[in-house]
Design an enzyme around this catalytic site. Structure first.
Site, PDB file in Angstrom:
ATOM      1  CG  LEU A   1      -0.492   0.122   2.609  1.00  0.00           C
ATOM      2  CD1 LEU A   1      -0.166   1.546   2.997  1.00  0.00           C
ATOM      3  CD2 LEU A   1      -1.553  -0.423   3.531  1.00  0.00           C
ATOM      4  NE  ARG A   2      -0.575   3.611  -4.581  1.00  0.00           N
ATOM      5  CZ  ARG A   2      -1.406   4.065  -5.496  1.00  0.00           C
ATOM      6  NH1 ARG A   2      -0.992   4.899  -6.415  1.00  0.00           N
ATOM      7  NH2 ARG A   2      -2.682   3.695  -5.514  1.00  0.00           N
TER       8      ARG A   2
ATOM      9  NE  ARG B   1       7.360   7.366   8.642  1.00  0.00           N
ATOM     10  CZ  ARG B   1       6.915   6.137   8.444  1.00  0.00           C
ATOM     11  NH1 ARG B   1       7.530   5.116   9.000  1.00  0.00           N
ATOM     12  NH2 ARG B   1       5.858   5.924   7.697  1.00  0.00           N
TER      13      ARG B   1
ATOM     14  CB  CYS C   1       8.460   2.791   2.281  1.00  0.00           C
ATOM     15  SG  CYS C   1       7.097   2.723   3.442  1.00  0.00           S
TER      16      CYS C   1
HETATM   17  C1  UGA Z   1       5.933   3.079  -1.269  1.00  0.00           C
HETATM   18  C2  UGA Z   1       5.478   2.140  -2.399  1.00  0.00           C
HETATM   19  O1  UGA Z   1       4.995   2.910  -3.485  1.00  0.00           O
HETATM   20  C3  UGA Z   1       4.382   1.189  -1.891  1.00  0.00           C
HETATM   21  O2  UGA Z   1       4.026   0.275  -2.926  1.00  0.00           O
HETATM   22  C4  UGA Z   1       4.925   0.419  -0.694  1.00  0.00           C
HETATM   23  O3  UGA Z   1       3.938  -0.451  -0.158  1.00  0.00           O
HETATM   24  C5  UGA Z   1       5.324   1.417   0.372  1.00  0.00           C
HETATM   25  O4  UGA Z   1       6.336   2.291  -0.144  1.00  0.00           O
HETATM   26  C6  UGA Z   1       5.874   0.630   1.542  1.00  0.00           C
HETATM   27  O5  UGA Z   1       6.966   0.080   1.427  1.00  0.00           O
HETATM   28  O6  UGA Z   1       5.173   0.488   2.550  1.00  0.00           O
HETATM   29  P1  UGA Z   1       4.930   5.335  -0.205  1.00  0.00           P
HETATM   30  O7  UGA Z   1       6.182   5.389   0.632  1.00  0.00           O
HETATM   31  O8  UGA Z   1       3.606   5.566   0.437  1.00  0.00           O
HETATM   32  O9  UGA Z   1       4.824   3.892  -0.932  1.00  0.00           O
HETATM   33  O10 UGA Z   1       5.121   6.449  -1.315  1.00  0.00           O
HETATM   34  P2  UGA Z   1       5.265   6.497  -2.904  1.00  0.00           P
HETATM   35  O11 UGA Z   1       3.977   6.861  -3.505  1.00  0.00           O
HETATM   36  O12 UGA Z   1       5.969   5.312  -3.412  1.00  0.00           O
HETATM   37  O13 UGA Z   1       6.249   7.752  -3.038  1.00  0.00           O
HETATM   38  C7  UGA Z   1       7.559   7.687  -2.472  1.00  0.00           C
HETATM   39  C8  UGA Z   1       8.325   8.945  -2.757  1.00  0.00           C
HETATM   40  O14 UGA Z   1       8.675   9.007  -4.137  1.00  0.00           O
HETATM   41  C9  UGA Z   1       7.599  10.253  -2.451  1.00  0.00           C
HETATM   42  O15 UGA Z   1       8.493  11.138  -1.801  1.00  0.00           O
HETATM   43  C10 UGA Z   1       7.215  10.778  -3.821  1.00  0.00           C
HETATM   44  O16 UGA Z   1       7.111  12.172  -3.844  1.00  0.00           O
HETATM   45  C11 UGA Z   1       8.378  10.289  -4.662  1.00  0.00           C
HETATM   46  N1  UGA Z   1       8.058  10.143  -6.096  1.00  0.00           N
HETATM   47  C12 UGA Z   1       7.118   9.268  -6.518  1.00  0.00           C
HETATM   48  C13 UGA Z   1       8.768  10.889  -7.037  1.00  0.00           C
HETATM   49  O17 UGA Z   1       9.658  11.697  -6.683  1.00  0.00           O
HETATM   50  N2  UGA Z   1       8.493  10.721  -8.368  1.00  0.00           N
HETATM   51  C14 UGA Z   1       7.544   9.857  -8.789  1.00  0.00           C
HETATM   52  O18 UGA Z   1       7.360   9.758 -10.017  1.00  0.00           O
HETATM   53  C15 UGA Z   1       6.860   9.109  -7.855  1.00  0.00           C
END
Ligand code: UGA
Length: 457
Positions: free
Chosen positions: A172-173, A352, A282
């Site tokens: 999950l995100r 975080r 994460c």
């Molecule tokens: C992430 C994964 O997407 C989930 O599938 C996973 O379950 C979760 O970690 C986990 O391990 O529990 P999350 O940390 O909620 O989910 O956030 P993401 O949506 O993945 O974004 C992570 C970071 O990447 C954010 O800082 C976002 O701004 C950045 N991001 C995302 C970018 O800089 N560019 C993008 O194109 C996408």
């Protein structure tokens, strides 16, 4: 969109479920299982968290979670009563046929490896009370090999024959936790017995009937699916951010580049948004823990590229600080900077390892007067960075600013009126760390618009 509750009475034989650890993952999982018709008991060692969840209040910001929670928390008016909470492992062991472990696995201070102490404590506390056959199911993100080790501990500690362990990673995100839990892309279960598979098929019968793929693996593969997925997502983001560095050197536009790449189905457009990079609880710690584990397994070469992924990501934060300095005529000293966004991503109050706050902190340490505004993450940000200034609105943060930095792409910031904001700032410089503002709109209101990877935008 949420699933509706089944209309027919559920058969008595449904397994009872406990969820150990009620953070983002556990609280959502517990509420989602209640929504699917199960009786659920959530356990946490923090009494305050349990008290708040028992009142139907979510102790963090997650869209939609409060609604399903209140639909099921026992004792609340009109609720199904299927969801309760406790701090007692004895109660949890007595209640559950299946126990999901959803505690967090943070990075160890000063090391790459992840801290398994919460997962270990959960197993050590629960297993001695398992006096009837029960299935313990790990959902936390752990180093590969942990599940096999914990399976042995469950077998050693549980008084009952037939207490066993399976692994069912969570994808999950934050910000989409409810939707991702009720309608995941896939369900992965690592099992060592048919009984474990049957029980988990029962838990996920509804999403599987609706077409969600259900993959059965061994324990290490199930653990690896999670870490490999997060490593891949991090790689995709750092890839496009590396292209942003090249665009900066070659006068290209990374946003157009990403759009054009994304039309290739084999590449796809998701997770190709260039900017200040990834943060949160994460991706950053998971790629580091993955490298640490590969080292322990004698396979560090296989993941040495992740070190580069991490470096590209951290460089983006420094680049944003430099772009700000350059915009402000080469010096940050005494300059007023408005930072829009503190959460690591929109629709979350999680700070975080937030790139936005990290940049705000660096600017402050280098002499700028930084004022931060975020729609939801203010309290968490203040706790982590108490020395920054905070404003109650975006306009208040921007008042008197020499530069406005857009660092978390909340919808509210996309909808700002550049002409109105221009009235309150000292100088009209906007720096877009997420590449989601419309440059033409800001330039029309006489702002200088700058962004990473878009010298020509
Ligand atoms: C992430 C994964 O997407 C989930 O599938 C996973 O379950 C979760 O970690 C986990 O391990 O529990 P999350 O940390 O909620 O989910 O956030 P993401 O949506 O993945 O974004 C992570 C970071 O990447 C954010 O800082 C976002 O701004 C950045 N991001 C995302 C970018 O800089 N560019 C993008 O194109 C996408």
């Amino acid at each position: 969109m949420l699933m509706t509750m089944p209309t027919q009475t559920q058969p008595r034989a449904l397994p009872k479920i406990t969820v150990i650890g009620t953070g983002y993952l556990g609280a959502t999982h517990a509420a989602a299982l209640a929504e699917l018709g199960f009786e659920v008991l959530g356990l946490d060692v923090l009494p305050d968290k349990i008290a708040s969840l028992s009142r139907g209040e979510v102790p963090f910001y997650e869209p939609g979670l409060g609604d399903i929670l209140r639909r099921h928390v026992s004792g609340l008016p009109g609720s199904s009563g299927r969801l309760s909470f406790t701090t007692s492992y004895t109660d949890a062991a007595a209640f559950g046929d299946i126990h999901f472990i959803c505690v967090n696995t943070p990075q160890k201070p000063g090391e790459y490896a992840c801290d398994m102490s919460y997962v270990d404590a959960a197993v050590e506390s629960l297993a001695p009370h398992l006096t009837r056959p029960a299935l313990v199911v790990g959902k936390s993100t752990v180093p590969v090999g942990s599940a096999a080790r914990l399976a042995r501990r469950v077998a050693e500690l549980a008084p009952a024959e037939g207490a066993e362990l399976a692994w069912n990673p969570e994808f999950l995100r934050e910000g989409f936790a409810v939707e991702d839990t009720l309608r995941p892309d896939r369900i992965v279960v690592g099992v060592t017995s048919e009984r474990a598979e049957t029980l988990l098929r029962e838990v996920y019968a509804k999403p599987v009937a609706e077409g969600v793929p259900f993959l059965v693996t061994d324990l290490p593969t199930a653990e690896l699916v999670k870490t490999a997925a997060n490593a891949f997502l991090s790689t995709k983001i750092s890839f496009i951010n590396a292209m942003a560095e090249i665009c900066e050197a070659a006068d290209g536009d990374v946003v157009k580049l990403a759009e054009a790449l994304g039309h290739d189905d084999r590449i796809g457009k998701k997770f190709l948004r260039a900017g200040i990079g990834f943060g949160g609880g994460c991706l950053p710690k998971d790629i580091r823990a993955f490298m640490a584990r590969a080292g322990e397994l004698g396979a560090s070469e296989a993941l040495s590229f992740l070190r580069e992924i991490d470096s590209i990501n951290m460089r983006r934060r420094a680049s944003m600080v430099e772009l700000t300095r350059e915009t402000l005529d080469g010096s940050l000293l005494g300059k007023r900077v408005a930072v829009l966004g503190a959460a690591f991503k929109p629709d979350s109050d999680d700070v975080r390892d937030s790139p936005a706050l990290n940049i705000a902190g660096q600017l402050h340490l280098q002499g700028a007067e930084v004022t931060v505004y975020d729609p939801k993450a203010m309290e968490n940000a203040k706790r982590l960075f108490p020395t920054l200034r905070y404003a109650a609105t975006a306009t208040e943060a921007a008042t008197g600013a020499h530069a406005v930095l857009h660092l978390t792409e909340w919808r509210e910031f996309r909808e700002l009126d550049p002409a109105a904001l221009a009235e309150v700032v000292s100088t009209r410089h906007v720096l877009d760390g997420r590449n989601t503002l419309d440059p033409a709109l800001w330039r029309k209101a006489n702002w200088t618009y700058r962004a990473l990877g878009r010298p020509t935008a």
